[in-house]
Design an enzyme around this catalytic site. Structure first.
Site, PDB file in Angstrom:
ATOM      1  CG  ASP A   5     -27.292 -22.831 -19.899  1.00 55.96           C
ATOM      2  OD1 ASP A   5     -26.887 -23.994 -19.724  1.00 55.96           O
ATOM      3  OD2 ASP A   5     -26.640 -21.819 -19.560  1.00 55.96           O
ATOM      4  CG  ASP A  45     -25.371 -25.832 -15.635  1.00 59.47           C
ATOM      5  OD1 ASP A  45     -24.161 -26.082 -15.777  1.00 59.47           O
ATOM      6  OD2 ASP A  45     -25.992 -25.037 -16.370  1.00 59.47           O
TER       7      ASP A  45
END
Length: 200
Positions: A106, A122
């Site tokens: 991330d 995402d």
């Protein structure tokens, strides 16, 4: 979508310092490289293997279900969902600490919008869910047709104009029926010659 997600993650791992915020647009957008063992937005960090199994099931279900799609919008929704699920699944399968337990990369931080750190996969998943809800609200089916509402169905029912304006034979008045010759009978006499007599 998978290639974009994995390519950007490779650049992040190679170039960004781990755990350090890098401003891109001030506080509106930052790059913040972290490893996420859980689901999207760092949810359930101790259940990595469970999400690996769930992600695999989602990918297989989408591939099987895709054969029924005839709508461009539904293809877009499931394509984005498939790309996002595959992007994060590859991280869980092949990144450290091991197969099925890998941590997802991330790196996108938008503090003004949400406190979580996320990635391109995402984002694909979230956008696909928004479009999914809109398609359901507007009644768009998998084959591209739209489900009509009750009012639209009522106005769409065909009306037989001929039946509405034609009068049945029983409604004719008696004089009109009397002037109609029966089958095989002679035409009514017009009064110019006497019937049954020689014209001379």
């Amino acid at each position: 979508m998978v290639a974009l997600d994995q390519g950007v993650k490779a650049l992040v791992v190679a170039n960004l310092p781990y755990g350090t915020a890098v401003p891109v647009l001030g506080n509106a957008l930052q790059f913040f490289y972290v490893r996420n063992p859980g689901a999207a937005f760092s949810f359930a960090v101790n259940m990595t293997w469970v999400f690996s199994i769930v992600s695999t099931a989602v990918v297989v279900a989408i591939i099987v279900f895709a054969r029924r799609i005839r709508s461009m919008w539904w293809a877009l929704v499931l394509g984005m969902l498939l790309g996002g699920a595959l992007g994060n699944l590859l991280d869980r399968l092949f990144r450290e600490p091991g197969f099925g337990r890998g941590h997802v990369v991330d790196f996108i931080s938008t503090p003004w919008m949400m406190p979580a750190i996320y990635n391109i996969a995402d984002s694909f998943i979230c956008i696909s869910m928004v479009i999914f809800v809109l398609l359901v609200i507007f009644g768009v089916n998998l084959d591209g047709t739209r489900t009509a509402s009750g009012g639209q169905q009522a106005t769409a029912e065909p009306v037989d104009a001929g039946a509405a304006f034609s009068a049945p034979a029983t409604d004719l008045d008696e004089p009109a029926r009397a002037s109609r010759p029966a089958d095989g009978s002679r035409a009514p006499h017009d009064g110019r010659e006497p019937l049954g007599h020689d014209a001379t």
